[in-house]
Design a protein around this motif. Structure first.
Motif, short mmCIF file in Angstrom:
data_model
loop_
_atom_site.label_atom_id
_atom_site.label_comp_id
_atom_site.label_asym_id
_atom_site.label_seq_id
_atom_site.Cartn_x
_atom_site.Cartn_y
_atom_site.Cartn_z
N PRO A 146 63.38 21.57 -9.16
CA PRO A 146 62.41 21.63 -10.26
C PRO A 146 61.20 20.74 -10.02
O PRO A 146 61.13 19.99 -9.05
N LEU A 147 60.25 20.81 -10.95
CA LEU A 147 59.11 19.89 -11.04
C LEU A 147 59.11 19.30 -12.44
O LEU A 147 59.32 20.03 -13.42
N LEU A 148 58.90 17.97 -12.55
CA LEU A 148 58.83 17.30 -13.85
C LEU A 148 57.39 16.86 -14.12
O LEU A 148 56.73 16.30 -13.25
N GLN A 149 56.91 17.12 -15.34
CA GLN A 149 55.59 16.69 -15.80
C GLN A 149 55.78 15.80 -17.02
O GLN A 149 56.47 16.18 -17.98
N ILE A 150 55.21 14.58 -16.99
CA ILE A 150 55.33 13.66 -18.12
C ILE A 150 53.92 13.28 -18.56
O ILE A 150 53.13 12.75 -17.77
N GLY A 151 53.64 13.53 -19.81
CA GLY A 151 52.36 13.17 -20.40
C GLY A 151 52.52 12.97 -21.89
O GLY A 151 53.29 13.71 -22.54
N SER A 152 51.85 12.00 -22.45
CA SER A 152 51.94 11.69 -23.89
C SER A 152 53.40 11.43 -24.28
O SER A 152 53.88 11.88 -25.32
N ASN A 153 54.14 10.73 -23.40
CA ASN A 153 55.54 10.38 -23.63
C ASN A 153 56.43 11.59 -23.83
O ASN A 153 57.49 11.50 -24.47
N GLU A 154 56.04 12.75 -23.31
CA GLU A 154 56.86 13.95 -23.37
C GLU A 154 57.12 14.45 -21.94
O GLU A 154 56.21 14.45 -21.11
N LEU A 155 58.36 14.87 -21.69
CA LEU A 155 58.76 15.36 -20.37
C LEU A 155 58.96 16.88 -20.44
O LEU A 155 59.67 17.38 -21.33
N VAL A 156 58.33 17.58 -19.51
CA VAL A 156 58.50 19.04 -19.40
C VAL A 156 59.05 19.34 -18.01
O VAL A 156 58.52 18.85 -17.00
N GLU A 157 60.13 20.12 -17.98
CA GLU A 157 60.76 20.48 -16.69
C GLU A 157 60.42 21.94 -16.36
O GLU A 157 60.64 22.84 -17.18
N TYR A 158 59.90 22.19 -15.16
CA TYR A 158 59.66 23.55 -14.67
C TYR A 158 60.68 23.82 -13.56
O TYR A 158 60.65 23.20 -12.51
N LYS A 159 61.59 24.74 -13.83
CA LYS A 159 62.67 25.01 -12.89
C LYS A 159 62.24 26.00 -11.82
O LYS A 159 61.45 26.92 -12.08
N GLY A 160 62.77 25.80 -10.61
CA GLY A 160 62.51 26.74 -9.53
C GLY A 160 63.43 27.94 -9.60
O GLY A 160 64.35 28.02 -10.44
N ASP A 161 63.20 28.92 -8.72
CA ASP A 161 64.08 30.09 -8.64
C ASP A 161 65.46 29.67 -8.14
O ASP A 161 65.60 28.76 -7.33
N LYS A 162 66.50 30.36 -8.64
CA LYS A 162 67.88 30.04 -8.23
C LYS A 162 68.24 30.77 -6.95
O LYS A 162 69.20 31.53 -6.88
N THR A 163 67.43 30.58 -5.95
CA THR A 163 67.63 31.20 -4.63
C THR A 163 67.17 30.20 -3.57
O THR A 163 66.10 29.61 -3.71
N PRO A 164 67.98 29.97 -2.52
CA PRO A 164 67.57 29.01 -1.49
C PRO A 164 66.59 29.62 -0.50
O PRO A 164 66.36 30.83 -0.48
N ILE A 165 66.00 28.77 0.31
CA ILE A 165 65.23 29.23 1.47
C ILE A 165 66.21 29.44 2.62
O ILE A 165 66.94 28.53 3.00
N GLY A 166 66.26 30.65 3.18
CA GLY A 166 67.22 30.95 4.25
C GLY A 166 68.60 31.16 3.66
O GLY A 166 68.77 31.63 2.53
#
Length: 719
Positions: A596-616
């Motif tokens: 995933p990627l985490l974004q924190i701003g204004s004391n709030e955390l938003v998580e953006y999840k990646g696809d549930k598939t690996p590389i290779g």
């Protein structure tokens, strides 16, 4: 020709001992309907049946019912039910590709199943743990648990489960290149399949045995087994596996110079692959037909086929296949008296070969692989020491002092002779022990020298790996407010970070390759090379498209001519591309493979999840990764990370005071991603150097006396 994926399919089928059937929606719905109003043991049975019926078709749904079953089992306080629920939860995690969570669930089931004396369920958990270790490349542990499972199944005399155990063990031996052992266990599997009479399993077992003999260059034996598999598959009418068998047979005939038959079978394989839309298979078939024409000196036709294969391989970006076809074309031009074109395509072959993998790094990593053999020698030394102890005890027992109250000088002489004889035997045994001690000491000294050489080699490999990592000065020149927490578990790492600035955009990636140490480092070198090619050379900008192309490159990077090998090696990755042209922060694009990627701003955390598939690995061919467009504001914190920090065992309650962790054991619990997100949210306002220090100190305190279980990588930067 030999597909490890065939084995893995079998492992997944028998993880919980159920048949691999397509799930019919009606049967699942009817079971769910019966749940209404059910209680106690009846409800428990329905929950188990629902999880088993859903199986791999919907892991998330199966996990939900499995967790409900676990809560009910705990209320009923029956060890066998609790252990079975943990086991089914592990299967759901395994089918979702979440191997650490699967391993934790399986290991949690063990004490409950041991206490319940249900050896059949205990055997399944051992088998499932072995499958996870096999999937993650830890073959020694995989074999250990497979043999534990096998011992129970041999006592139970369950033929179906014995076939599973033999087959899984054969997988590991194939991956370790012990082909004789692989064939031995495959033939045991085949004998059971023939006795039970399951055609699909028989065809797979026979095809896999043939592939091992092909790899051993025993072409006649390979051909016999390929034909047996082909005849079974014709009756089953599976066109994909029929094409594979035809191609395998044709390639054997090419090796034995029976070109008419080679052409006939490869042509049939081509027609089927074209009809089912198998593009990579079509390209390989054209290459095989071109090689037949090359061997029969039909140069024009050979070039036609090879250029057809080359065009398709380029469209698929199958670089290993492109490289091989370049070499084939060069040879055809040379044999047809066209040295200029021969040299032209040979240069293309060499250029692509050098870009795929640097020779010096290949030799260095090959040297490190001898470490495995060194560890086996150490195991033999331990065995000799145990034999020495057994011999010492046996001699002590034999050295019995004989006392006799018999009168007479004659009897005393006899007793003296007996005692003297025993003394001589003891001296002989002592001399034998001294020789064994000398042998052990010599072997230990040899191992010590070899380990020093290998350690020096690994240190050199570390310098090679660090040389291809982005320079920290360069990173801080393009990102002033950023930190990188990077702590390899071993000397070299399977995790790596990647930074690059191009056309006003900053590319950032946190990557977790299969395994750690030497195997992980090998995959990381390939990953860095592919990212350099796709972004720096080809100029790709969209992270989703980059990951999709990287997936194809990694899967094709493990391809080998004619063997049609698939592998589980690959990587999880979080990648973002920041266009910071806007004064207020700009636009950040993100794509991930299980990370995933985490974004924190204004004391709030938003998580953006990646696809549930690996590389290779076992990712689906042609899978397109998703790009997420994120609006970022000035002073926002962005975090990318691998799973090493969250998976570390420890905690305040990990051990009693003064007690050390035993070797190969972990105490306490995992740190977990949820706790990591809260920690980052609590500390994101600090300067970035201080954030890194807090993360390092927290990991050290959490780990305590436990061993580090994985590489650790966290990247943080401020918008």
């Amino acid at each position: 020709m030999f597909r490890s994926a065939l084995f893995q399919c079998w492992i997944a089928v028998f993880l919980t001992g159920f048949l691999c059937l397509e799930v019919r929606a009606g049967s699942v719905d009817s079971l769910i309907t019966l749940l209404d109003g059910s209680k106690g043991r009846a409800r428990m049975g329905l929950l188990f049946d629902i999880v088993r019926t859903i199986d791999a078709n919907d892991p998330a749904q199966a996990l939900g019912y499995g967790e409900e079953a676990l809560e009910l089992a705990k209320k009923m306080k029956e060890d066998s039910l609790i252990g079975t629920a943990h086991q089914l939860i592990g299967v759901a995690h395994y089918n979702a590709g979440d191997y650490p969570e699967a391993l934790q669930a399986y290991e949690t089931s063990l004490p409950f199943l041991k206490d319940s004396s249900n050896l059949n369920l205990l055997s399944k958990s051992y088998n499932n743990i072995g499958a996870v270790y096999d999937e993650t490349g830890d073959y020694d542990k995989a074999l250990s648990y497979y043999f534990k499972s096998l011992k129970i199944k041999e006592n139970n005399k369950d033929s179906t489960q014995l076939a599973v155990a033999y087959n899984n063990i054969a997988v590991v031996y194939y991956n370790l290149a012990d082909l004789d052992k692989c064939v031995e266990y495959l033939k045991k599997t085949l004998a059971i399949d023939e006795a039970i009479g399951t055609p699909d399993d028989m065809a797979y077992s026979i095809n896999n045995i043939a592939s091992v003999y092909y790899r051993k260059k025993d072409y006649q034996t390979a051909l016999q087994y390929f034909f047996r598999s082909y005849e079974i598959r014709k009756k089953q009418k599976d066109r994909h596996t029929i094409a594979t068998s035809l191609s395998n047979i044709g390639n054997v005939y090419t090796k034995t110079r029976d070109y008419d038959k080679a052409f006939e079978y490869n042509q049939k394989a081509l027609e089927i692959r074209e009809s089912i839309g198998d593009k990579l298979g079509v390209a390989k078939s054209h290459q095989s037909l071109g090689n037949i024409y090359k061997s029969t000196k039909q140069h024009r036709r050979s070039l036609e086929r090879h250029f057809m294969a080359l065009d398709m391989a380029k469209s698929l970006e199958a670089r290993p296949l492109i490289r091989e076809v370049y070499l084939d074309i060069s040879i055809v031009y040379e044999e047809s008296g066209d040295p200029a074109n021969a040299l032209k395509y040979y240069k293309k072959y060499k250029l692509l070969q050098d870009s795929i993998f640097d020779l010096e790094k290949a030799e260095q990593l090959a040297e490190l692989e001898t470490l495995y053999e060194t560890e086996k020698k150490e195991a033999r030394i331990d065995l000799l020491q145990k034999e020495q102890e057994v011999s010492r005890l046996r001699i002590k027992q034999q050295s019995v002092v004989l006392y006799s109250s018999l009168s007479g000088i004659a009897l005393l002489i006899i007793v003296a002779l007996i005692l003297y004889n025993r003394y001589q035997l003891k001296q002989k045994a002592n001399r034998l022990l001294e020789r064994k001690n000398d042998e052990i000491k010599a072997q230990r000294d040899e191992i010590s020298i070899q380990k020093k050489h290998l350690t020096d080699s690994i240190q050199y490999a570390k310098r090679l790996q660090q040389a291809v990592f982005p320079d920290l000065a360069y990173i801080h020149s393009i990102l002033e407010d950023a930190f990188i927490l990077f702590e390899p578990r071993d000397i070299v790492s399977g995790d790596f970070y990647w930074f690059h600035e191009q056309k006003g955009k900053i590319y950032i990636a946190a990557v977790d390759c299969t395994g750690h140490g030497v195997p992980g480092a090998f995959v990381s070198m390939l990953g860095i090379n592919h990212l350099n090619h796709l972004i720096k050379e080809k100029g790709m900008e969209d992270p989703g498209e980059i990951l999709s192309a990287l997936n194809v490159a990694v899967k094709e990077g493990f391809y080998r001519e004619s063997a049609e090998v698939t592998t589980r090696d690959g990587m999880d990755i979080a990648m973002c591309v920041w266009d910071r042209s806007s004064a207020n922060g700009g636009v950040l694009k993100f794509a991930g493979a299980f990370r995933p990627l985490l974004q924190i701003g204004s004391n709030e955390l938003v998580e953006y999840k990646g696809d549930k598939t690996p590389i290779g690995g076992h990712s689906r061919d042609g899978f397109q990764f998703t790009t997420r467009e994120i609006t970022v504001r000035k002073n926002d914190m962005i975090y990318l990370f691998t799973d090493g920090y969250a998976d570390q065992f420890g905690g305040k309650e990990n051990l009693p005071a003064g007690q050390a962790v035993l070797p190969n054991r972990q105490a306490g619990k995992k740190f977990m991603t949820k706790r990591l997100k809260q920690f980052l949210l609590d500390h994101h306002h600090l300067p970035l150097a201080e954030q890194k220090n807090r993360l390092e100190q927290n990991l050290k305190e959490w780990q305590g006396n436990n061993d580090r279980i994985d590489d650790v990588l966290i990247i943080g930067f401020k918008i």
